[in-house]
Write a protein that holds these residues in place. Structure first.
Motif, PDB file in Angstrom:
ATOM      1  N   GLY A 140      23.799  -1.476  23.376  1.00 20.31           N
ATOM      2  CA  GLY A 140      22.981  -1.525  24.578  1.00 20.31           C
ATOM      3  C   GLY A 140      21.647  -2.186  24.276  1.00 20.31           C
ATOM      4  N   VAL A 141      21.189  -3.028  25.200  1.00 17.24           N
ATOM      5  CA  VAL A 141      19.891  -3.694  25.057  1.00 17.24           C
ATOM      6  C   VAL A 141      19.096  -3.489  26.344  1.00 17.24           C
ATOM      7  N   ASP A 142      17.822  -3.179  26.194  1.00 23.27           N
ATOM      8  CA  ASP A 142      16.930  -2.989  27.334  1.00 23.27           C
ATOM      9  C   ASP A 142      16.214  -4.302  27.598  1.00 23.27           C
ATOM     10  N   VAL A 143      16.655  -5.017  28.641  1.00 21.02           N
ATOM     11  CA  VAL A 143      16.073  -6.338  28.908  1.00 21.02           C
ATOM     12  C   VAL A 143      14.702  -6.240  29.547  1.00 21.02           C
ATOM     13  N   SER A 144      14.264  -5.021  29.908  1.00 22.65           N
ATOM     14  CA  SER A 144      12.918  -4.843  30.434  1.00 22.65           C
ATOM     15  C   SER A 144      11.882  -5.220  29.383  1.00 22.65           C
ATOM     16  N   LYS A 145      12.243  -5.042  28.111  1.00 21.68           N
ATOM     17  CA  LYS A 145      11.302  -5.299  27.021  1.00 21.68           C
ATOM     18  C   LYS A 145      11.195  -6.779  26.711  1.00 21.68           C
TER      19      LYS A 145
ATOM     20  N   PHE B 125      28.572 -10.928  26.697  1.00 22.29           N
ATOM     21  CA  PHE B 125      28.179 -10.012  27.774  1.00 22.29           C
ATOM     22  C   PHE B 125      29.346  -9.122  28.177  1.00 22.29           C
ATOM     23  N   LEU B 126      29.079  -7.810  28.295  1.00 21.48           N
ATOM     24  CA  LEU B 126      30.101  -6.860  28.720  1.00 21.48           C
ATOM     25  C   LEU B 126      29.807  -6.319  30.110  1.00 21.48           C
ATOM     26  N   CYS B 127      28.637  -5.712  30.311  1.00 14.37           N
ATOM     27  CA  CYS B 127      28.291  -5.153  31.618  1.00 14.37           C
ATOM     28  C   CYS B 127      26.796  -4.896  31.654  1.00 14.37           C
ATOM     29  N   ALA B 128      26.275  -4.569  32.842  1.00 17.01           N
ATOM     30  CA  ALA B 128      24.837  -4.321  32.986  1.00 17.01           C
ATOM     31  C   ALA B 128      24.564  -3.594  34.283  1.00 17.01           C
ATOM     32  N   GLU B 129      23.355  -3.030  34.361  1.00 16.36           N
ATOM     33  CA  GLU B 129      22.881  -2.465  35.616  1.00 16.36           C
ATOM     34  C   GLU B 129      22.593  -3.595  36.594  1.00 16.36           C
ATOM     35  N   GLN B 130      22.611  -3.265  37.892  1.00 16.38           N
ATOM     36  CA  GLN B 130      22.415  -4.287  38.910  1.00 16.38           C
ATOM     37  C   GLN B 130      21.025  -4.924  38.855  1.00 16.38           C
ATOM     38  N   THR B 131      20.058  -4.237  38.256  1.00 15.46           N
ATOM     39  CA  THR B 131      18.691  -4.760  38.165  1.00 15.46           C
ATOM     40  C   THR B 131      18.542  -5.819  37.074  1.00 15.46           C
ATOM     41  N   VAL B 132      19.617  -6.053  36.305  1.00 16.59           N
ATOM     42  CA  VAL B 132      19.604  -7.078  35.261  1.00 16.59           C
ATOM     43  C   VAL B 132      20.084  -8.399  35.849  1.00 16.59           C
TER      44      VAL B 132
ATOM     45  N   GLY C 252      16.235  -3.009  33.004  1.00 23.35           N
ATOM     46  CA  GLY C 252      17.403  -2.157  32.892  1.00 23.35           C
ATOM     47  C   GLY C 252      18.229  -2.466  31.661  1.00 23.35           C
ATOM     48  N   MET C 253      19.372  -1.774  31.572  1.00 22.70           N
ATOM     49  CA  MET C 253      20.235  -1.871  30.406  1.00 22.70           C
ATOM     50  C   MET C 253      21.374  -2.864  30.621  1.00 22.70           C
ATOM     51  N   ALA C 254      21.646  -3.626  29.566  1.00 21.20           N
ATOM     52  CA  ALA C 254      22.827  -4.481  29.506  1.00 21.20           C
ATOM     53  C   ALA C 254      23.570  -4.133  28.228  1.00 21.20           C
ATOM     54  N   PHE C 255      24.859  -4.417  28.199  1.00 21.39           N
ATOM     55  CA  PHE C 255      25.678  -4.078  27.040  1.00 21.39           C
ATOM     56  C   PHE C 255      26.417  -5.317  26.556  1.00 21.39           C
TER      57      PHE C 255
END
Length: 225
Positions: free
Chosen positions: A86-91, A101-108, A137-140
């Motif tokens: 998991g990676v936090d793209v907010s940072k 890319f596997l999946c992510a929150e809609q805010t990504v 948010g989080m992406a995986f």
């Protein structure tokens, strides 16, 4: 959204959603879900972005999984033996290689991006078009084999075999360097080019290049004359 990464050989990420929360993935990424998950499919971001994703190794259509009740669960699985992270793209924004890319929150936000130099994309082995993850948010990401994470200092360089780069922060410079020496090129077994990453920034590498792995298997399959 709460999540846990489960499994060892071919892992998955299991996401627990509250009502209204949603995840998106490429076509075929979901492996199980509980009651209370609604599935919708669309060309996320429009036709242009969808075509860009196809060139970057992802599916044209993205599938959305939205919870209608609190505590609904949906899981997304990797396609080969390896790791899920998991990676936090907010940072920080991340540049991601095709297929990672596997999946992510809609805010990504997921969109295609171009390498800085045409030669880097043409000869880099991973294509001219990469992918950029931004927003919040989080992406995986799925990784072939084991993950290696490093943080490069400003000006620090690492040269990586083609296909072993998973992702890197947008502050990292991505380029291609020719292997020196005729003997190294033809007999070294590493190909003609290496990926050159220059800091500052975080990089994520993988210990296995699945494309090379499948090529070795294919070369050993008997062919009828």
């Amino acid at each position: 959204m709460q999540y846990q990464i489960i499994g060892d050989t071919v892992p998955a990420v299991e996401c627990k959603l509250d009502a209204g929360e949603s995840m998106f993935t490429q076509s075929g990424g979901m492996i199980w879900q509980t009651e209370g998950i609604k599935m919708t499919t669309n060309a996320r971001g429009g036709i242009g972005r969808s075509i860009g994703r196809m060139f970057a190794g992802e599916s044209f259509f993205m599938v959305n999984y939205t919870a209608s009740v609190n505590g609904a669960v949906v899981a997304f699985g990797s396609t080969v033996a390896g790791s899920v992270i998991g990676v936090d793209v907010s940072k920080n924004e991340l540049i991601v290689q095709k297929g990672a890319f596997l999946c992510a929150e809609q805010t990504v936000d997921l969109k295609a991006t171009f390498t800085k130099k045409f030669t880097a994309g043409l000869f880099g082995g991973e294509g001219f078009i990469l992918q950029k993850l931004s927003g919040r948010g989080m992406a995986f990401l799925e990784i072939d084999g084991d993950k290696i994470e490093r943080t490069l200092m400003a000006g620090e360089v690492i040269k990586v075999d083609t296909g072993n780069v998973v992702a890197f922060e947008s502050t990292v410079n991505y380029d291609i360097e020719t292997v020196s020496g005729i003997g190294n090129i033809f007999f070294g077994g590493e190909g003609l080019f290496l990926t050159k990453l220059t800091g500052p920034g975080k990089i994520i590498l993988q210990t296995q290049n699945f494309s090379d792995f499948t090529s070795k298997i294919a070369s050993r399959i008997p062919h009828k004359g």
